[in-house]
Design a protein around this motif. Structure first.
Motif, short mmCIF file in Angstrom:
data_model
loop_
_atom_site.label_atom_id
_atom_site.label_comp_id
_atom_site.label_asym_id
_atom_site.label_seq_id
_atom_site.Cartn_x
_atom_site.Cartn_y
_atom_site.Cartn_z
N ALA A 6 0.84 -1.19 0.00
CA ALA A 6 0.00 0.00 0.00
C ALA A 6 0.88 1.24 0.00
O ALA A 6 1.96 1.24 0.58
CB ALA A 6 -0.90 0.01 1.22
N ARG A 19 -0.08 5.34 -6.63
CA ARG A 19 -0.52 3.97 -6.33
C ARG A 19 0.51 2.96 -6.81
O ARG A 19 1.16 3.15 -7.82
CB ARG A 19 -1.85 3.70 -7.04
CG ARG A 19 -2.97 4.59 -6.55
CD ARG A 19 -4.20 4.35 -7.33
NE ARG A 19 -4.95 3.26 -6.72
CZ ARG A 19 -6.18 2.96 -7.06
NH1 ARG A 19 -6.81 3.61 -7.98
NH2 ARG A 19 -6.80 1.97 -6.46
N LEU A 37 -2.58 -4.67 0.47
CA LEU A 37 -2.65 -4.28 -0.94
C LEU A 37 -3.65 -3.15 -1.12
O LEU A 37 -4.21 -2.97 -2.19
CB LEU A 37 -3.05 -5.49 -1.79
CG LEU A 37 -2.11 -6.70 -1.71
CD1 LEU A 37 -2.76 -7.93 -2.29
CD2 LEU A 37 -0.81 -6.40 -2.40
N TYR A 39 -5.31 0.19 -2.00
CA TYR A 39 -5.11 1.17 -3.07
C TYR A 39 -4.31 0.64 -4.25
O TYR A 39 -4.09 1.36 -5.22
CB TYR A 39 -4.43 2.44 -2.55
CG TYR A 39 -5.24 3.25 -1.59
CD1 TYR A 39 -6.12 4.23 -2.05
CD2 TYR A 39 -5.12 3.06 -0.22
CE1 TYR A 39 -6.86 5.00 -1.17
CE2 TYR A 39 -5.86 3.82 0.67
CZ TYR A 39 -6.72 4.79 0.20
OH TYR A 39 -7.46 5.54 1.07
N VAL A 40 -3.83 -0.58 -4.22
CA VAL A 40 -2.98 -1.11 -5.29
C VAL A 40 -3.79 -1.31 -6.56
O VAL A 40 -4.92 -1.77 -6.53
CB VAL A 40 -2.31 -2.43 -4.84
CG1 VAL A 40 -1.55 -3.08 -5.97
CG2 VAL A 40 -1.37 -2.16 -3.67
N LEU A 57 -7.41 -5.45 0.75
CA LEU A 57 -7.55 -4.93 -0.61
C LEU A 57 -8.46 -3.71 -0.61
O LEU A 57 -9.11 -3.40 -1.60
CB LEU A 57 -8.11 -6.03 -1.52
CG LEU A 57 -7.14 -7.16 -1.82
CD1 LEU A 57 -7.86 -8.39 -2.31
CD2 LEU A 57 -6.11 -6.70 -2.83
N ALA A 60 -8.60 -1.11 -3.46
CA ALA A 60 -7.77 -1.63 -4.55
C ALA A 60 -8.59 -1.68 -5.84
O ALA A 60 -9.81 -1.81 -5.81
CB ALA A 60 -7.26 -3.02 -4.21
N ASP A 61 -7.92 -1.56 -6.97
CA ASP A 61 -8.58 -1.67 -8.27
C ASP A 61 -8.36 -3.09 -8.79
O ASP A 61 -7.27 -3.43 -9.23
CB ASP A 61 -8.00 -0.65 -9.24
CG ASP A 61 -8.70 -0.65 -10.58
OD1 ASP A 61 -9.49 -1.58 -10.86
OD2 ASP A 61 -8.46 0.28 -11.37
N ALA A 80 -13.25 -1.59 -2.73
CA ALA A 80 -12.46 -2.09 -3.85
C ALA A 80 -13.32 -2.06 -5.12
O ALA A 80 -14.55 -2.12 -5.04
CB ALA A 80 -11.99 -3.52 -3.58
#
Length: 110
Positions: A6, A19, A37, A39-40, A57, A60-61, A80
């Motif tokens: 992150a 990111r 993870l 914002y990854v 997550l 996360a995208d 997410a």
């Protein structure tokens, strides 16, 4: 396992600019249990059979990521993006946290 990928501070502003980018990464069978993870960018990533148990997550995208057969036991998916994510055969999704606030859950393939 237990890695922190992150971005720093977790204020919400910097994370969207700086990111960690793993878009399209081949993480087949990776052990990411307990990893942060948040914002990854994992869009289009291959996470088939990956162990994500207890991973964070948050925000996360995961758009169009392939999570076929992945272990999602206790994963934090709050906010997410699951647009087009492939969740076929994913285990532990019923124990995931934050699924109610995840975006595009209705567009995920199960």
């Amino acid at each position: 396992s237990g890695a922190i990928l992150a971005p720093f501070n977790k204020t919400g502003f910097i994370e969207h600019i700086w990111r960690t980018e793993l878009s399209g990464a081949d993480l087949t069978g990776a052990n990411l249990s307990g990893a942060d993870l948040g914002y990854v960018l994992l869009s289009f990533a291959n996470l088939r059979g990956a162990n994500l148990s207890g991973a964070v997550l948050r925000k996360a995208d995961l758009s169009r990521a392939d999570l076929t057969g992945a272990d999602l036991t206790g994963v934090d998916l709050a906010e997410a993006d699951l647009d087009g994510a492939i969740l076929t055969g994913a285990r532990g999704l019923d124990t995931a946290h934050g699924l109610a606030t995840a975006r595009n859950v209705d567009k995920a393939i199960r």
